[in-house]
Write a protein that holds these residues in place. Structure first.
Motif, mmCIF file in Angstrom:
data_model
loop_
_atom_site.group_PDB
_atom_site.id
_atom_site.type_symbol
_atom_site.label_atom_id
_atom_site.label_comp_id
_atom_site.label_asym_id
_atom_site.label_seq_id
_atom_site.Cartn_x
_atom_site.Cartn_y
_atom_site.Cartn_z
ATOM 1 N N ASP A 81 -77.747 -8.925 -3.478
ATOM 2 C CA ASP A 81 -77.381 -7.839 -2.569
ATOM 3 C C ASP A 81 -75.933 -7.458 -2.830
ATOM 4 O O ASP A 81 -75.002 -8.153 -2.417
ATOM 5 C CB ASP A 81 -77.554 -8.273 -1.112
ATOM 6 C CG ASP A 81 -79.013 -8.479 -0.746
ATOM 7 O OD1 ASP A 81 -79.876 -7.902 -1.431
ATOM 8 O OD2 ASP A 81 -79.287 -9.212 0.220
ATOM 9 N N ILE A 82 -75.706 -6.356 -3.506
ATOM 10 C CA ILE A 82 -74.365 -5.983 -3.926
ATOM 11 C C ILE A 82 -74.247 -4.461 -4.006
ATOM 12 O O ILE A 82 -75.210 -3.773 -4.351
ATOM 13 C CB ILE A 82 -74.021 -6.617 -5.289
ATOM 14 C CG1 ILE A 82 -72.581 -6.371 -5.689
ATOM 15 C CG2 ILE A 82 -74.982 -6.133 -6.358
ATOM 16 C CD1 ILE A 82 -71.602 -7.175 -4.886
ATOM 17 N N SER A 83 -73.098 -3.947 -3.639
ATOM 18 C CA SER A 83 -72.782 -2.534 -3.808
ATOM 19 C C SER A 83 -71.383 -2.445 -4.380
ATOM 20 O O SER A 83 -70.490 -3.195 -3.973
ATOM 21 C CB SER A 83 -72.858 -1.783 -2.472
ATOM 22 O OG SER A 83 -74.166 -1.819 -1.942
ATOM 23 N N PHE A 84 -71.169 -1.523 -5.298
ATOM 24 C CA PHE A 84 -69.860 -1.415 -5.931
ATOM 25 C C PHE A 84 -69.738 -0.067 -6.626
ATOM 26 O O PHE A 84 -70.687 0.717 -6.682
ATOM 27 C CB PHE A 84 -69.651 -2.553 -6.931
ATOM 28 C CG PHE A 84 -70.689 -2.613 -8.025
ATOM 29 C CD1 PHE A 84 -70.491 -1.950 -9.233
ATOM 30 C CD2 PHE A 84 -71.858 -3.332 -7.846
ATOM 31 C CE1 PHE A 84 -71.439 -2.001 -10.235
ATOM 32 C CE2 PHE A 84 -72.823 -3.395 -8.848
ATOM 33 C CZ PHE A 84 -72.613 -2.726 -10.053
ATOM 34 N N PHE A 85 -68.554 0.207 -7.161
ATOM 35 C CA PHE A 85 -68.362 1.412 -7.956
ATOM 36 C C PHE A 85 -67.418 1.115 -9.103
ATOM 37 O O PHE A 85 -66.617 0.179 -9.060
ATOM 38 C CB PHE A 85 -67.853 2.576 -7.098
ATOM 39 C CG PHE A 85 -66.561 2.304 -6.395
ATOM 40 C CD1 PHE A 85 -65.346 2.661 -6.962
ATOM 41 C CD2 PHE A 85 -66.543 1.692 -5.142
ATOM 42 C CE1 PHE A 85 -64.144 2.405 -6.312
ATOM 43 C CE2 PHE A 85 -65.356 1.442 -4.486
ATOM 44 C CZ PHE A 85 -64.154 1.800 -5.068
ATOM 45 N N MET A 86 -67.529 1.909 -10.165
ATOM 46 C CA MET A 86 -66.741 1.702 -11.374
ATOM 47 C C MET A 86 -66.177 3.044 -11.833
ATOM 48 O O MET A 86 -66.848 4.070 -11.736
ATOM 49 C CB MET A 86 -67.605 1.084 -12.479
ATOM 50 C CG MET A 86 -68.280 -0.225 -12.092
ATOM 51 S SD MET A 86 -69.275 -0.949 -13.448
ATOM 52 C CE MET A 86 -70.525 0.327 -13.691
#
Length: 313
Positions: A85-90
């Motif tokens: 369960d992970i959310s991120f941005f690059m």
């Protein structure tokens, strides 16, 4: 869920870049019952931008994705694994004080002069690819300073980034405590002794905060009724009349929290006849600041818990 670091953690620093960018949807829309496809979206000005990935859905288990390759149309990211369960941005084609960052498999946090702080995304090695072809793969941590010409990139771990704060224009990172400043003095929300690190322009310098702590004492005594008329008792009967259990609470000490684990639908605490705190049970211990109750005549009211409402605990 590990995605405690959302876009808000970075975009007070980069808001002026993000705001005018256009939202670009993924090529294929992922339906709610599709648990095997990557969920992502992009914000871009046509050249630079950010890729947002959300690998979490409430009450669903999403399949781990390995070897994911994201192509923005102007940049192809290295393959990454998106697990748990992970959310991120690059970012891609990000300007770092004149140095062009082609891509980063790390999440931007903030900048301090010509120092750029990123966080390593759990399960994804941090990699920085520059427009001139140079690639860097630093190990995340307090000593991860990567000096590239006139700029510095610092890569923190996910756990470290949770406690990064900008206070009075300075960057602080604490060891598991929430920092703030008052009257020009660095303080911790939690009492006790904690380490912190201050960014001095070149590296993080260690310091300590010492706030003596004495745990509060608390006892509970069953009573039939409180010696006053509780003003908000009707709030404990929402959805139908319920049995109310009363206890007198004796609290000595103003530091820290007291914990209440009485199983009930809703609860109220009255201190010297006035409502001091309330809670609706959500499956966890109720923590109440001791300073709200210290030295006062306190009563706890708990309404009975029934199986007459939707819950996930």
């Amino acid at each position: 869920m590990e995605s405690a670091l959302g876009a808000a953690s970075a975009f007070p620093a980069y808001g002026e870049i993000l705001a005018p960018m256009i939202r670009v949807e993924a090529e294929h829309t992922v339906k709610r019952d599709d648990t095997t496809s990557l969920r992502y979206v992009m914000r871009t000005d046509g050249k630079s931008g950010f890729v947002f990935i959300n690998h979490y859905q409430r009450r669903a288990i999403l399949a781990d994705l390995h070897g994911v390759v994201i192509d923005t149309g102007t940049v192809t990211f290295p393959a990454i694994d998106v697990c748990g369960d992970i959310s991120f941005f690059m970012p891609f084609h990000m300007d770092l004080s004149g140095q062009q960052l082609k891509y980063a498999t790390a999440q931007p946090l903030c900048k301090q002069d010509d120092v750029y702080l990123f966080v390593q995304i759990p399960g994804i090695p941090a990699e920085y690819g520059l427009a001139d072809g140079r690639v860097f793969r630093p190990k995340a941590g307090l000593d991860s300073m990567l000096r590239i010409d006139d700029i510095t990139i610092v890569t923190l771990t996910w756990e470290q980034a949770l406690y990064l704060r900008r206070l009075d224009g300075k960057l602080y990172l604490s060891e598991g405590c929430d920092l703030y400043t008052a009257d020009g003095t660095l303080r911790s929300v939690q009492d006790g002794e904690y380490r912190y690190w201050l960014w001095n322009g070149e590296r993080f310098m260690e310091g300590t905060i010492q706030q003596p702590y004495t745990a509060p004492s608390v006892s509970f005594e069953p009573v039939d009724q409180p010696p006053f008329q509780p003003r908000y008792i009707d709030h404990l009967h929402l959805g139908g009349k319920r049995k109310i259990t009363w206890q007198k609470i004796n609290v000595q000490g103003s530091q820290g929290f007291i914990e209440i684990d009485d199983l009930g639908d809703a609860a109220q605490i009255y201190a010297d006849g006035e409502l001091a705190a309330d809670s609706f049970y959500y499956g966890d211990v109720w923590r109440v600041p001791a300073q709200l109750l210290d030295g006062k005549e306190c009563y706890l009211a708990v309404s009975e818990l029934r199986d007459d409402f939707y819950r996930e605990f």
